[in-house]
Design a protein around this motif. Structure first.
Motif, PDB file in Angstrom:
ATOM      1  N   ARG A  36       0.829  -1.210   0.000  1.00 56.55           N
ATOM      2  CA  ARG A  36       0.000   0.000   0.000  1.00 56.55           C
ATOM      3  C   ARG A  36       0.859   1.254   0.000  1.00 56.55           C
ATOM      4  N   ILE A  37       2.014   1.205   0.605  1.00 58.13           N
ATOM      5  CA  ILE A  37       2.894   2.369   0.655  1.00 58.13           C
ATOM      6  C   ILE A  37       3.625   2.551  -0.670  1.00 58.13           C
ATOM      7  N   CYS A  38       4.212   1.474  -1.182  1.00 59.83           N
ATOM      8  CA  CYS A  38       5.062   1.578  -2.372  1.00 59.83           C
ATOM      9  C   CYS A  38       4.303   1.469  -3.687  1.00 59.83           C
ATOM     10  N   GLY A  39       3.197   0.750  -3.666  1.00 61.00           N
ATOM     11  CA  GLY A  39       2.511   0.448  -4.912  1.00 61.00           C
ATOM     12  C   GLY A  39       2.667  -1.022  -5.250  1.00 61.00           C
ATOM     13  N   THR A  40       1.797  -1.513  -6.119  1.00 53.39           N
ATOM     14  CA  THR A  40       1.822  -2.934  -6.448  1.00 53.39           C
ATOM     15  C   THR A  40       1.300  -3.150  -7.862  1.00 53.39           C
ATOM     16  N   ILE A  41       1.051  -4.402  -8.200  1.00 52.30           N
ATOM     17  CA  ILE A  41       0.539  -4.744  -9.515  1.00 52.30           C
ATOM     18  C   ILE A  41      -0.959  -4.444  -9.584  1.00 52.30           C
ATOM     19  N   GLU A  63      -6.634  -5.553 -11.687  1.00 51.10           N
ATOM     20  CA  GLU A  63      -7.768  -5.345 -12.591  1.00 51.10           C
ATOM     21  C   GLU A  63      -7.316  -5.418 -14.051  1.00 51.10           C
ATOM     22  N   LYS A  64      -6.239  -4.698 -14.363  1.00 49.56           N
ATOM     23  CA  LYS A  64      -5.749  -4.735 -15.742  1.00 49.56           C
ATOM     24  C   LYS A  64      -5.134  -6.084 -16.077  1.00 49.56           C
ATOM     25  N   ALA A  82       0.454  -4.038 -15.033  1.00 48.46           N
ATOM     26  CA  ALA A  82       0.456  -2.587 -14.891  1.00 48.46           C
ATOM     27  C   ALA A  82       0.710  -2.237 -13.428  1.00 48.46           C
ATOM     28  N   TYR A  83       1.250  -1.044 -13.196  1.00 49.02           N
ATOM     29  CA  TYR A  83       1.603  -0.605 -11.854  1.00 49.02           C
ATOM     30  C   TYR A  83       0.443   0.145 -11.205  1.00 49.02           C
ATOM     31  N   ASP A  84       0.157  -0.184  -9.956  1.00 48.07           N
ATOM     32  CA  ASP A  84      -0.882   0.495  -9.181  1.00 48.07           C
ATOM     33  C   ASP A  84      -0.194   1.365  -8.134  1.00 48.07           C
ATOM     34  N   PRO A  85      -0.216   2.696  -8.277  1.00 54.82           N
ATOM     35  CA  PRO A  85       0.528   3.577  -7.369  1.00 54.82           C
ATOM     36  C   PRO A  85       0.065   3.446  -5.917  1.00 54.82           C
ATOM     37  N   GLY A  86       1.019   3.666  -4.988  1.00 58.30           N
ATOM     38  CA  GLY A  86       0.719   3.604  -3.565  1.00 58.30           C
ATOM     39  C   GLY A  86       0.676   4.984  -2.934  1.00 58.30           C
ATOM     40  N   LEU A  87       0.805   5.010  -1.611  1.00 57.61           N
ATOM     41  CA  LEU A  87       0.698   6.262  -0.868  1.00 57.61           C
ATOM     42  C   LEU A  87       1.858   7.211  -1.173  1.00 57.61           C
ATOM     43  N   LEU A  88       3.041   6.665  -1.466  1.00 57.39           N
ATOM     44  CA  LEU A  88       4.180   7.522  -1.782  1.00 57.39           C
ATOM     45  C   LEU A  88       3.943   8.300  -3.067  1.00 57.39           C
ATOM     46  N   ALA A  89       3.267   7.671  -4.024  1.00 60.16           N
ATOM     47  CA  ALA A  89       2.956   8.367  -5.272  1.00 60.16           C
ATOM     48  C   ALA A  89       1.942   9.481  -5.041  1.00 60.16           C
ATOM     49  N   VAL A 115      10.250   0.755  -7.824  1.00 63.45           N
ATOM     50  CA  VAL A 115       9.548  -0.508  -7.611  1.00 63.45           C
ATOM     51  C   VAL A 115       9.975  -1.489  -8.688  1.00 63.45           C
ATOM     52  N   GLU A 116      10.404  -2.655  -8.264  1.00 64.56           N
ATOM     53  CA  GLU A 116      10.772  -3.722  -9.207  1.00 64.56           C
ATOM     54  C   GLU A 116      10.040  -4.978  -8.771  1.00 64.56           C
ATOM     55  N   ARG A 117       9.090  -5.399  -9.608  1.00 67.33           N
ATOM     56  CA  ARG A 117       8.245  -6.514  -9.212  1.00 67.33           C
ATOM     57  C   ARG A 117       7.602  -7.156 -10.412  1.00 67.33           C
ATOM     58  N   GLU A 118       7.555  -8.463 -10.456  1.00 66.39           N
ATOM     59  CA  GLU A 118       6.825  -9.205 -11.485  1.00 66.39           C
ATOM     60  C   GLU A 118       7.172  -8.729 -12.900  1.00 66.39           C
ATOM     61  N   GLY A 119       8.437  -8.502 -13.134  1.00 69.78           N
ATOM     62  CA  GLY A 119       8.864  -8.077 -14.466  1.00 69.78           C
ATOM     63  C   GLY A 119       8.685  -6.612 -14.752  1.00 69.78           C
ATOM     64  N   ILE A 120       8.254  -5.829 -13.765  1.00 66.09           N
ATOM     65  CA  ILE A 120       8.038  -4.393 -13.947  1.00 66.09           C
ATOM     66  C   ILE A 120       9.068  -3.631 -13.127  1.00 66.09           C
ATOM     67  N   SER A 121       9.697  -2.659 -13.736  1.00 70.17           N
ATOM     68  CA  SER A 121      10.625  -1.774 -13.030  1.00 70.17           C
ATOM     69  C   SER A 121      10.178  -0.342 -13.304  1.00 70.17           C
ATOM     70  N   LEU A 122       9.861   0.392 -12.245  1.00 64.59           N
ATOM     71  CA  LEU A 122       9.317   1.730 -12.419  1.00 64.59           C
ATOM     72  C   LEU A 122       9.847   2.639 -11.312  1.00 64.59           C
ATOM     73  N   SER A 123      10.229   3.843 -11.694  1.00 63.44           N
ATOM     74  CA  SER A 123      10.656   4.862 -10.728  1.00 63.44           C
ATOM     75  C   SER A 123       9.776   6.092 -10.892  1.00 63.44           C
ATOM     76  N   HIS A 124       9.367   6.658  -9.783  1.00 59.27           N
ATOM     77  CA  HIS A 124       8.557   7.873  -9.839  1.00 59.27           C
ATOM     78  C   HIS A 124       8.978   8.810  -8.712  1.00 59.27           C
ATOM     79  N   PRO A 125       8.777  10.111  -8.865  1.00 56.53           N
ATOM     80  CA  PRO A 125       9.162  11.058  -7.813  1.00 56.53           C
ATOM     81  C   PRO A 125       8.297  10.871  -6.572  1.00 56.53           C
ATOM     82  N   ALA A 126       8.929  11.027  -5.413  1.00 55.05           N
ATOM     83  CA  ALA A 126       8.220  10.931  -4.130  1.00 55.05           C
ATOM     84  C   ALA A 126       8.804  11.984  -3.190  1.00 55.05           C
TER      85      ALA A 126
END
Length: 470
Positions: A181-186, A189-190, A198-205, A239-250
């Protein structure tokens, strides 16, 4: 259902983790999100929740007449201007709104001392910012360092970005939250409906360019604390998970509150907060009565009471906005900067973060006062909350950290550690009373024996009978 774990770091070289291990009965049980089988009822329930969350996120920046617009989207909170006493707490919160680079506030104090109320009411004073409409990262339309990955890609291609106005967001971290919930997850739904990850943003986003509030921060799990600290230090969440690597400003202002009776914070977490305030119970009868009456009046009709305070709140908001405009032009002399560093060295502050925070806080206070030059008095006003929690801990030292900082400031800036200003007259009186030699106790002289009353004439005296014969 097992949840995946996000690896959060300030650099792109964060270690990856594909799933979270849950221990049951001493055995480690690892399960990937992809291997979880959902029945139709569970899937539809999850999709409905995601749609509701999406509508709520959209409402934060939606405009009248557009989808997701909510007329009363802001929670009605107790007016900030009506919080009685707690001047240091209110000042520290205002300083961080003026200059978010100060690094947040840690509020520790007794139960029922308006810690959470003050933080939640701060939302009334937050300024508006420009964001890219519909972006979950609150991306800036002009600064690439504050853009989410999709918006940055469009910006680099030269595409036009539709903008909207929104108030600086405040995101609260629940005590029972999870790392996902804090970092985001997969986005399940998609994954289920479209067959793609697809990435589901968390509280940091959601907290990007805003405030992240952690109530009962001293009870938060250590693993979650590490996640928040890493993002707060670098300003990025990877976030690096399930083949997804994503960086976003926090980039956010971290505000925490707690009761010291329930546990202390780790030194690593203490140092990440720019300022610390110790809040005590108000014992003044008049102030307590005012606070109680204000609270009762607010509970009876929150909207009407907030409307009564609208002029005061608007005046304070305008003053804060003016201070934000003045801040870039505020200057500080090298002599004062040298003295600030001398105080930090004298009281054994670890690292250089204390020197930086004191300088930034002094500039913010000067801007709040509507001036352009930092003076010695301005530094004295803010140096206590900036350094008191950064001193090295010594179990044999019983002196309060704030008092030690005060002595160090007087020694460097005034030449005498015991030289207190009029603002600290009470503290000076306490010191004088403590160092005064006790007056010698007066020995009580023994009381003279009282004379026995003489018997009346003609009365029988039995003492005269002894020694007489018959």
């Amino acid at each position: 259902m097992a949840r995946g774990v996000a690896s959060t770091s300030s650099s792109a070289s964060s270690s990856s983790c594909s799933s979270m291990r849950t221990t049951t009965g001493g055995r480690s049980n690892t399960r990937s999100i992809a291997s979880r089988r959902w029945n139709e009822k569970e899937r539809q329930s999850f999709v409905d929740r995601r749609r509701n969350n999406a509508a709520t996120s959209l409402a934060a920046i939606a405009e009248p007449g557009t989808e997701g617009y909510v007329e009363n989207e802001t929670e009605i909170t107790f007016p900030f201007v009506k919080i009685v006493d707690q001047e240091e707490l209110k000042l520290c919160l205002i300083m961080n709104v003026i200059d978010p680079a100060i690094g947040g506030v840690l509020i520790m104090g007794d139960r029922g001392t308006a810690k959470s109320v003050a933080v939640r009411s701060l939302i009334q004073l937050l300024p508006e910012i420009d964001v890219v409409k519909g972006d979950v990262f609150n991306s800036s339309p002009t600064d690439p360092q504050l853009m989410g990955p999709d918006v940055r890609e469009k910006f680099q291609k030269g595409e036009a970005l539709e903008t909207a106005k929104m108030r600086v967001p405040m995101v609260e971290v629940p005590l029972g939250t999870t790392e996902d919930r804090i970092c985001g997850t997969i986005d399940i739904e998609k994954a289920l409906s479209e067959g793609r990850k697809a990435y589901d943003p968390g509280l940091l986003a959601k907290a990007n360019r805003g405030l992240l509030y952690i109530d009962e921060v001293n009870l938060l799990d250590d693993s979650l604390v590490d996640v928040v600290l890493d993002s707060a230090a670098g300003g990025w969440n990877t976030v690096e998970r399930e083949g997804i690597s994503l960086s976003h400003p926090a980039k956010f202002i971290m505000i925490g509150s707690g009761n010291p009776e329930e546990g202390e914070l780790r030194p690593q977490l203490l140092d990440r907060f720019g300022m610390k305030v110790s809040v005590a119970t108000v014992y003044d009868v008049d102030k307590r009565t005012d606070l109680v009456m204000n609270k009762i009046k607010f509970d009876e009709d929150p909207k009407a009471y907030q409307a009564e305070c609208a002029d005061e709140t608007e005046a304070l908001r305008a003053r804060i906005q003016k201070a934000r405009d003045i801040l870039p032009s505020v200057t500080i002399s090298r002599d004062i900067q040298l003295k600030i560093s001398s105080v930090c060295a004298l009281v054994d502050v670890d690292g250089l973060r204390g020197d930086i925070v004191v300088t930034r806080a002094a500039k913010a206070y000067v801007a709040y006062e509507g001036r352009n030059e930092v003076t010695q008095d301005d530094v004295e006003k803010v140096i206590g909350p900036c350094l008191s929690h950064r001193l090295r801990k010594n179990v044999t030292d019983t002196m309060d950290g704030g008092f030690k900082v005060k002595l160090g400031f007087n020694k460097i800036f005034k030449g005498d550690a015991m030289d207190f200003t009029q603002d600290s007259k009470i503290m000076a009186e306490i010191i004088e009373e403590g160092v005064k030699e006790p007056e010698p106790e007066k020995k009580e002289e023994p009381e003279e024996p009282k004379e026995k009353p003489k018997p009346k004439a003609g009365a029988w005296d039995p003492s005269k009978m002894f020694g007489r014969g018959r």
